[in-house]
Each structure stands twice: as structure tokens, then as C-alpha cells.
Write a protein that holds these residues in place. Structure first.
Motif, short mmCIF file in Angstrom:
data_model
loop_
_atom_site.label_atom_id
_atom_site.label_comp_id
_atom_site.label_asym_id
_atom_site.label_seq_id
_atom_site.Cartn_x
_atom_site.Cartn_y
_atom_site.Cartn_z
N TRP A 4 0.84 -1.19 0.00
CA TRP A 4 0.00 0.00 0.00
C TRP A 4 0.88 1.24 0.00
O TRP A 4 1.82 1.34 0.78
N GLY A 15 -3.57 7.16 -3.75
CA GLY A 15 -3.26 5.90 -3.10
C GLY A 15 -3.24 4.76 -4.09
O GLY A 15 -3.94 4.77 -5.10
N VAL A 51 -7.54 5.66 2.59
CA VAL A 51 -7.22 4.28 2.95
C VAL A 51 -8.51 3.46 3.06
O VAL A 51 -8.59 2.32 2.58
#
Length: 301
Positions: A4, A15, A51
Motif C-alpha cells: 500500500w 493511493g 485508505v
């Protein structure tokens, strides 16, 4: 194990989830606005939101993630410094974000993430996959750099590893926002070159226009500006070559698109190195705007 990564910018946060360190297939990739004008705590909440969105889209839950930031986490004070998102400076960003996320994170500045991505996934990987030392150069609105040794970012004692944009180059660059005078950034960043052109010609022009006039050969001020860039680039980058002797230097940012840097710029560097021949390989970056977020993911892989 999926990796990640988060690339925190002043206007957007990106992201990504990659399949693994050896398989960089993208599982999920999202962007949201940073909304930095709403303050430090809001930026933290926006990262947490991203996230959560990545987790919802992928069905995965992170155990850790890498984050590329504007500015640097000071290893001694554990607070952020030198960020152009000024509300973050002096704040314990890593500690605060880990508290909100509930798991540990790895942090590096955006230039180091750029260098790491190009070393492990991009131009350097393609040309010399076993390179020991890769230096990443960003030349655009500012000048930055990142240092990667054996596939790992070198942050340094003060968190400033690779920051060649703020070594002294020439007094003529004038005062720098960092408090010093004549930094590399004040001489060969895009806006610095444009200011120099205006100072000798009395006219404003974009760097693209200056380069075009240089190529046309009909503007002595453009000739002087590009000659200054090539000579000063050679002097500045020769310091890096003499100190760390990288296998590869990967160059990104708008100024790095000037092709003469890879011929005449390198020739200028060769005048100042402590070797009879310049064997360092200079490459254009290949990952574009993916470098930051991919490099962030590589911090944990």
C-alpha cells in the motif's frame, strides 16, 4: 503480500495497492483532493478516508503502508519540516497518522519516493537492474533529489539525504526561501531560469519559449540562459557524482525534458569530476506521475 502506498500532495492525495514487491500489478488506485486549506487535522482525516476507500474497493486491509510527503520527517524531533504545505511543519505527522490508522507506516519525502520507484521499477531497473547506487533528480518548479542504495532510501541523520537542491552553487542565484544564498534551486529551477532570462532581456518568457528561441538561434538572451543552465547543471551534479559516485542518475521534472542536458549538460559535468572519464549513466524518468505513489508503496516492500 500487497503493498500500500500514499502520495501526499498539496492539492491531491493518491493511493495505490500493488500486488507485491515482485509483481507490481495495480489492484486499486484512487485519488482525492487534499483540501489542505482546511488544516493539519483535516489532511490526516483525508488520508484515513482514502485508505478506507482503497480498502472498500479492493476488499483488503492494510497492515502497514508507505507514504511520500512534501517535506521531511526529522529523525531527531520526529516532526515534519520543509513542507510547502506549511500547516504540516513542526507537527508529529507520523505519530499522529499512525494513531488514527491503528498501524505503523513508513515515511519518505516525495523526491526519495521518485528515486526509489525509478530504481526498482522504472528507468534504472530497465537499464541496470543490479545498480548499487541510484540518484534521482527532480528539476522543475524546484530542485530536489533522492538517494537509493541497494534498493533502499537513504534518509540520513537529519532526514535530508539527497537534497542537492539546497547545496551552494553560485552567488548569482540570490536568496533562497531556505535561508541560504545561491542554492542549486535558485539557479537552475524553471522559475529561476525564467527570472534570469527576464533580468538580461527585459522580457518575460516561459522556459518552453526560451528553449524554442535557443533552438531557433535568433535570441542571444535565450542562448545565454540555456548556456547558464548547462554549465550550472554540470557544476551542481558533479558534486553529487564526486561524493556518492552513483551508477545511474534518473532525471524527472519539467526542466529535465531539455534534451541538451543529456549531451552538453553531461559534457559540462565531466569538466568537474574527480575521474578521467564520466561513466555515470544519465536517464530520463519513465514512470511519470506514477513514480511518487509507486515509490511510496515500495517503502514497505
Amino acid at each position: 503480500m500487497p503493498l500500500w502506498g500514499i502520495d501526499l500532495g498539496g492539492t491531491k492525495i493518491e493511493g495505490v495497492i500493488l500486488e507485491s514487491a515482485s509483481d507490481t500489478k495495480v489492484i486499486s488506485r484512487l485519488r482525492i483532493d487534499t483540501e489542505a486549506d482546511q488544516g493539519y487535522e483535516h489532511i490526516l482525516d483525508r488520508i484515513v478516508l482514502l485508505v478506507q476507500k482503497l480498502s472498500a474497493e479492493s476488499g483488503l486491509t492494510p497492515a502497514t503502508l508507505g507514504i511520500g510527503t512534501p517535506g521531511t520527517l526529522d529523525p531527531i524531533t520526529q516532526t515534519l519540516k520543509n513542507s510547502n504545505t506549511t500547516c504540516m511543519n513542526g507537527k508529529p505527522f507520523k505519530k499522529d497518522l499512525e494513531a488514527k490508522l491503528g498501524f505503523p507506516i513508513a515515511l519518505a519525502n516525495d523526491a526519495n519516493c521518485f528515486a526509489l520507484a525509478e530504481a526498482r521499477l522504472g528507468a534504472a531497473k530497465r537499464v541496470m537492474p543490479d545498480a548499487e547506487v541510484v540518484f534521482g533528480v527532480i528539476m522543475g518548479t524546484g530542485v530536489g533529489g533522492g538517494l537509493v542504495v541497494h534498493g533502499k532510501v537513504i534518509n540520513g541523520r537529519q532526514g535530508n539525504g539527497g537534497e542537492w537542491g539546497h547545496i551552494f552553487l553560485d552567488e548569482s542565484g540570490g536568496p533562497c526561501y531556505c535561508g541560504q544564498t545561491g542554492c542549486v534551486e535558485t539557479v537552475i529551477a524553471g522559475p529561476s531560469l525564467q527570472r534570469y532570462y527576464e533580468s538580461i532581456s527585459g522580457k518575460k518568457a516561459t522556459l518552453k519559449e526560451i528553449v524554442k528561441s535557443y533552438e531557433a538561434g535568433n535570441d542571444p538572451h535565450a542562448q545565454a540562459t540555456i548556456k547558464r543552465l548547462l554549465e550550472m547543471f554540470g557544476k551542481g551534479i558533479s558534486v553529487i557524482i564526486n561524493i556518492i559516485d552513483p551508477d545511474i542518475i534518473v532525471m524527472g521534472g519539467g526542466v529535465s525534458n531539455i534534451d541538451l542536458l543529456y549531451t552538453e549538460g553531461i559534457a559540462e559535468a565531466s569538466k568537474h569530476i574527480f575521474n578521467t572519464k564520466l561513466d555515470t549513466i544519465f536517464l530520463k524518468a519513465e514512470l511519470g506521475d506514477s513514480a511518487g505513489v509507486f515509490g511510496a508503496a515500495m517503502l514497505v516492500g
